[in-house]
Design a protein around this motif. Structure first.
Motif, mmCIF file in Angstrom:
data_model
loop_
_atom_site.group_PDB
_atom_site.id
_atom_site.type_symbol
_atom_site.label_atom_id
_atom_site.label_comp_id
_atom_site.label_asym_id
_atom_site.label_seq_id
_atom_site.Cartn_x
_atom_site.Cartn_y
_atom_site.Cartn_z
ATOM 1 N N PHE A 50 0.815 -1.215 0.000
ATOM 2 C CA PHE A 50 0.000 0.000 0.000
ATOM 3 C C PHE A 50 0.849 1.265 0.000
ATOM 4 N N ARG A 51 2.028 1.228 0.585
ATOM 5 C CA ARG A 51 2.902 2.399 0.544
ATOM 6 C C ARG A 51 3.310 2.710 -0.893
ATOM 7 N N LEU A 52 3.715 1.675 -1.616
ATOM 8 C CA LEU A 52 4.171 1.899 -2.980
ATOM 9 C C LEU A 52 3.000 2.102 -3.937
ATOM 10 N N TRP A 53 1.950 1.311 -3.786
ATOM 11 C CA TRP A 53 0.819 1.384 -4.717
ATOM 12 C C TRP A 53 0.071 2.708 -4.583
ATOM 13 N N LEU A 54 -0.245 3.104 -3.367
ATOM 14 C CA LEU A 54 -0.966 4.369 -3.173
ATOM 15 C C LEU A 54 -0.088 5.566 -3.523
ATOM 16 N N GLY A 55 1.167 5.523 -3.090
ATOM 17 C CA GLY A 55 2.053 6.660 -3.326
ATOM 18 C C GLY A 55 2.438 6.851 -4.768
ATOM 19 N N TRP A 56 2.535 5.775 -5.507
ATOM 20 C CA TRP A 56 3.022 5.884 -6.878
ATOM 21 C C TRP A 56 1.895 5.760 -7.889
ATOM 22 N N GLU A 57 1.090 4.737 -7.770
ATOM 23 C CA GLU A 57 0.064 4.463 -8.775
ATOM 24 C C GLU A 57 -1.199 5.297 -8.583
ATOM 25 N N VAL A 58 -1.686 5.398 -7.365
ATOM 26 C CA VAL A 58 -2.980 6.022 -7.124
ATOM 27 C C VAL A 58 -2.857 7.538 -7.023
ATOM 28 N N TYR A 59 -1.945 8.006 -6.183
ATOM 29 C CA TYR A 59 -1.854 9.452 -5.937
ATOM 30 C C TYR A 59 -0.717 10.134 -6.669
ATOM 31 N N ASP A 60 0.149 9.396 -7.344
ATOM 32 C CA ASP A 60 1.272 9.955 -8.081
ATOM 33 C C ASP A 60 2.073 10.934 -7.217
ATOM 34 N N SER A 61 2.463 10.449 -6.052
ATOM 35 C CA SER A 61 3.190 11.268 -5.091
ATOM 36 C C SER A 61 4.579 11.613 -5.617
ATOM 37 N N GLU A 62 5.039 12.781 -5.236
ATOM 38 C CA GLU A 62 6.387 13.187 -5.615
ATOM 39 C C GLU A 62 7.433 12.563 -4.705
ATOM 40 N N GLU A 63 6.984 11.858 -3.695
ATOM 41 C CA GLU A 63 7.882 11.254 -2.724
ATOM 42 C C GLU A 63 8.268 9.823 -3.102
ATOM 43 N N THR A 64 8.041 9.429 -4.334
ATOM 44 C CA THR A 64 8.344 8.063 -4.742
ATOM 45 C C THR A 64 9.833 7.900 -5.003
ATOM 46 N N PRO A 65 10.348 6.690 -4.772
ATOM 47 C CA PRO A 65 11.772 6.441 -5.037
ATOM 48 C C PRO A 65 12.065 6.390 -6.531
ATOM 49 N N PRO A 66 13.336 6.387 -6.905
ATOM 50 C CA PRO A 66 13.696 6.298 -8.330
ATOM 51 C C PRO A 66 13.164 4.999 -8.962
ATOM 52 N N TRP A 67 13.080 5.005 -10.284
ATOM 53 C CA TRP A 67 12.479 3.895 -11.029
ATOM 54 C C TRP A 67 13.106 2.541 -10.674
ATOM 55 N N GLU A 68 14.429 2.467 -10.612
ATOM 56 C CA GLU A 68 15.107 1.194 -10.352
ATOM 57 C C GLU A 68 14.742 0.649 -8.968
ATOM 58 N N ILE A 69 14.632 1.535 -7.991
ATOM 59 C CA ILE A 69 14.263 1.117 -6.631
ATOM 60 C C ILE A 69 12.806 0.650 -6.621
ATOM 61 N N ARG A 70 11.934 1.372 -7.306
ATOM 62 C CA ARG A 70 10.524 0.968 -7.370
ATOM 63 C C ARG A 70 10.387 -0.411 -7.998
ATOM 64 N N LEU A 71 11.150 -0.648 -9.064
ATOM 65 C CA LEU A 71 11.088 -1.946 -9.732
ATOM 66 C C LEU A 71 11.530 -3.065 -8.796
ATOM 67 N N LEU A 72 12.598 -2.850 -8.055
ATOM 68 C CA LEU A 72 13.043 -3.853 -7.080
ATOM 69 C C LEU A 72 12.010 -4.060 -5.974
ATOM 70 N N LEU A 73 11.406 -2.967 -5.517
ATOM 71 C CA LEU A 73 10.362 -3.097 -4.498
ATOM 72 C C LEU A 73 9.173 -3.886 -5.027
ATOM 73 N N TRP A 74 8.774 -3.619 -6.274
ATOM 74 C CA TRP A 74 7.662 -4.379 -6.859
ATOM 75 C C TRP A 74 8.018 -5.851 -6.998
ATOM 76 N N TYR A 75 9.266 -6.149 -7.359
ATOM 77 C CA TYR A 75 9.688 -7.561 -7.425
ATOM 78 C C TYR A 75 9.514 -8.229 -6.064
ATOM 79 N N ALA A 76 9.976 -7.555 -5.015
ATOM 80 C CA ALA A 76 9.855 -8.117 -3.663
ATOM 81 C C ALA A 76 8.385 -8.272 -3.268
ATOM 82 N N ILE A 77 7.574 -7.274 -3.577
ATOM 83 C CA ILE A 77 6.142 -7.331 -3.250
ATOM 84 C C ILE A 77 5.468 -8.470 -3.996
ATOM 85 N N ASP A 78 5.773 -8.629 -5.271
ATOM 86 C CA ASP A 78 5.140 -9.695 -6.059
ATOM 87 C C ASP A 78 5.488 -11.073 -5.515
#
Length: 140
Positions: A88-116
């Motif tokens: 929910f931290r990554l999904w709401l912050g990045w996908e739903v609300y498009d927060s400016e506080e999101t990490p760089p693309w490479e970090i997000r991709l690694l986080l999504w891998y771990a979440i999946d």
């Protein structure tokens, strides 16, 4: 009787959702980025529901155990809570609300891998637990 049917329904739903995420995780690199993104967007809503229900089911399981320490129930709760917070931290912050506080693309991709990967483990475990308890209640 209704509890048993609900447990079976949610059990199969969690197992199938876990398998769907695993399949998408493995297959997504084989097709174009736009299609992969569209499929992940659709799966993410189902993952949000699955993540929330996994946490609730884990909490109910801990309450059922009572005061006796049960490492399986505790581990399931910890994994579900970690998944809930990460997803929910990554999904709401990045996908739903498009927060400016999101990490760089490479970090997000690694986080999504771990979440999946964590989602597949938690969802299948919760689904198996629900199916196992629905079956054990059928005999009792």
């Amino acid at each position: 009787m209704y509890i048993r049917a609900l447990k079976r329904l949610f059990g199969y739903a969690h197992v199938l959702l876990g398998l769907a995420v695993a399949g998408q995780f493995v297959a997504s690199p084989t097709y174009d980025v736009a299609t992969s993104s569209d499929v992940w967007d659709a799966i993410s809503f189902a993952m949000a529901v699955g993540t929330a229900t996994a946490l609730v089911i884990s909490l109910v399981r801990i309450r059922e155990v009572g005061k006796l320490p049960d490492w399986r129930a505790t581990t399931m709760l910890i994994a579900a809570a970690c998944l809930f917070l990460l997803f929910f931290r990554l999904w709401l912050g990045w996908e739903v609300y498009d927060s400016e506080e999101t990490p760089p693309w490479e970090i997000r991709l690694l986080l999504w891998y771990a979440i999946d990967v964590l989602f597949v483990i938690v969802s299948v475990t919760v689904g198996r637990y629900l199916l196992r308890t629905a079956t054990s209640q059928a005999g009792g």
